[in-house]
Write an enzyme that holds these catalytic residues in place. Structure first.
Site, short mmCIF file in Angstrom:
data_model
loop_
_atom_site.label_atom_id
_atom_site.label_comp_id
_atom_site.label_asym_id
_atom_site.label_seq_id
_atom_site.Cartn_x
_atom_site.Cartn_y
_atom_site.Cartn_z
N GLU A 223 0.80 -1.22 0.00
CA GLU A 223 0.00 0.00 0.00
C GLU A 223 0.84 1.29 0.00
OE1 GLU A 223 -3.07 0.14 2.93
OE2 GLU A 223 -3.92 -1.79 2.36
N GLU A 404 -5.71 -8.51 1.22
CA GLU A 404 -6.37 -7.98 2.40
C GLU A 404 -7.83 -7.70 2.08
OE1 GLU A 404 -4.63 -4.72 4.54
OE2 GLU A 404 -2.58 -5.44 4.23
#
Length: 497
Positions: A223, A404
């Site tokens: 991320e 995720e």
């Protein structure tokens, strides 16, 4: 970067922060449905299929026979042992120990004590039937100061972890960077310093050579967008800055680090597949106006295309560069050959999906769906389908893994020793179904990792939010399978819903 653009980025950060602190809200389904159709034209999303159309004749949703059901964690959030066996200090050690930065002053010093209890946690994974485990390697545990020779004790821990996974028939998926930058590198400029990307490549090479023959899948940077937005625009995450000029230079250097790590794996010749881990947010116009469509397109540029285009097309999106301005530190920081490095061919894309974003003609964001305890998270399973099909349509049939997806629940340990988190089961069931539809419609989705295996240190929220399939009683470090863990074990056994 122009003053106007600087103000726009700060305003966007302020709007996002305001949205994150708002009370839970939701609109009627009919009102929200009108925005989804208009979103397709801007975000490249198909119409929403009937969720019942993809059922097998027996009513079940079966996934491919080799589908990789898994769960995910990250080093700083679960390991603890912050000062043991040669581990150096990270930016999150510094940030969490700074008064006022985390809820209740919580730190990751102990977390879920996974460093000492990894064997027990591996047995939990085996008992759940996990086929894949996505974890991260702590850079300061391998290189205390972010450079130089590797710390053998740190590497040995990850070797034991990887060996334990193989012994239990679980495929390791290792992330090289999940936000825990060595503090020594931050002191030298952190991700604003181009040299940090070079240091990351050296660290990656050391890890590849130590573990590469035992790890089939590597993820480079987790991320990068969150580091940029939370760490440099909002200041809610380490290193706690609010500097738009620095933020997107950081974005470029994180992307450069990714590309250099891909090249390091190829040069090491140890095999294994590699790709980035990107949190992607489908962006929808909040209404049917041309202004909302235009604003959504730019918003999508900052949220998604800035990272996807550079990796898969070898260029940053022109609208984002124009918005930043030719004088921005990012634009001036891109050197000849950088995009070629960033777009080094990858083997897969890790997608992390949590929430959609709805954008008004003024560039503001609005709510369309109820939120979880993490009030920035709107619960919208169709966004999973939209972002997966959009990536495949726009960037080709690169293999995808979901690394995720999950939500926090107000989990409590009942007197009978159980944890009833039925809301998590509902959430996962709906998102699994959306992923199944994406596979049916041609998305090459290989695996799905629930966030998270364990309750853990949730960054600025400390231990207030519980995201795990497994309840952790922090005073005793006792592990308790929640109702969702038992349910997920059955999903894996059946290979579907």
């Amino acid at each position: 970067m122009s003053l106007l653009t600087r103000r726009r980025l700060l305003r966007r950060a302020a709007l996002s922060a305001t949205a994150a602190g708002a009370a839970r809200t939701g609109l009627a389904g009919a009102a929200a449905a009108g925005t989804v159709a208009s979103a397709a034209a801007v975000a490249g999303c198909d119409g929403t299929p009937d969720p019942h159309d993809d059922a097998d004749p027996d009513g079940a949703l079966r996934f491919p026979s080799d589908f990789g059901w898994g769960a995910a964690t990250s080093a700083y959030q679960i390991e603890g042992a912050a000062k043991e066996d040669g581990r150096g200090e990270s930016v999150w050690d510094t940030f969490s120990h700074t008064p006022g930065r985390t809820r209740n002053g919580d730190t990751g010093d102990v977390a879920a004590d996974h460093y000492h209890r990894y064997a027990q946690d591996l047995d939990l994974m085996r008992d759940l039937g996990l086929r894949s485990y996505r974890f991260s390697i702590s850079w300061p545990r391998v290189q205390a100061d972010g450079s130089g020779g590797p710390n053998q004790r740190g590497l040995d821990f990850y070797r034991r972890l990887v060996d334990g996974l193989h012994e239990r028939g679980i495929a390791p998926m290792a992330t090289l960077f999940h936000w825990d930058l060595p503090q020594a590198l931050q002191d030298a400029g952190g991700w604003e310093n181009r040299d940090t990307a070079e240091r990351f490549a050296e660290y990656a090479d050391a890890v590849f050579r130590a573990l590469g023959d035992r790890v089939p899948v590597w993820l480079t940077v987790n991320e990068p967008k969150t580091v940029v937005q939370n760490g440099y625009l909002w200041g809610h995450h380490a290193p706690g800055r609010q500097d738009p000029a620095a933020a997107y230079l950081v974005a470029h250097h994180l992307q450069l680090a990714h590309g250099l790590a891909v090249r390091a794996l190829r040069a090491a010749g140890v095999g294994g597949r590699i790709g980035p881990a990107l949190n992607l947010h489908p962006c929808y116009p909040a209404d049917d106006t041309a202004e909302a469509a235009t604003a959504t397109r730019l918003y999508d540029g900052y949220e998604n295309r800035l990272y996807l285009d550079s990796i898969f097309k070898g260029a940053y999106p022109e609208d984002v560069l124009a918005d930043l301005g030719a004088d921005s530190r990012m634009v001036r920081g891109v050197r000849d050959g950088d995009l070629k490095i960033i777009s080094s061919p990858v083997d897969l894309l890790a997608v992390q999906y949590y929430t959609p974003i709805y954008v008004t003609g003024q560039g503001d964001t609005v709510r369309r769906w109820p939120t979880s305890e993490a009030e920035w998270q709107q619960i919208y399973p169709e966004g999973m389908y939209d972002i997966l099909t959009r990536v495949t349509r726009d960037y080709g049939r690169v293999p995808i893994t979901i690394t995720e997806n999950g939500l926090p629940c107000p989990d409590t340990l009942a007197a009978d020793g159980t944890v009833d988190d039925s809301a998590r089961i509902d959430f996962l069931r709906d998102h699994f179904a959306a992923a199944h539809r994406a596979i049916r419609d041609g998305v090459p989705l290989e695996s799905y990792h629930v966030w998270s295996l364990l309750d853990n240190f949730e960054w600025a929220e400390g231990y207030e939010q519980r995201w795990g399939l497994v309840y952790v009683d922090y005073p005793t470090q006792r592990r308790v399978l929640k109702r969702s863990a038992h349910w997920y074990r059955d999903v894996i056994r059946r290979n579907g819903l």
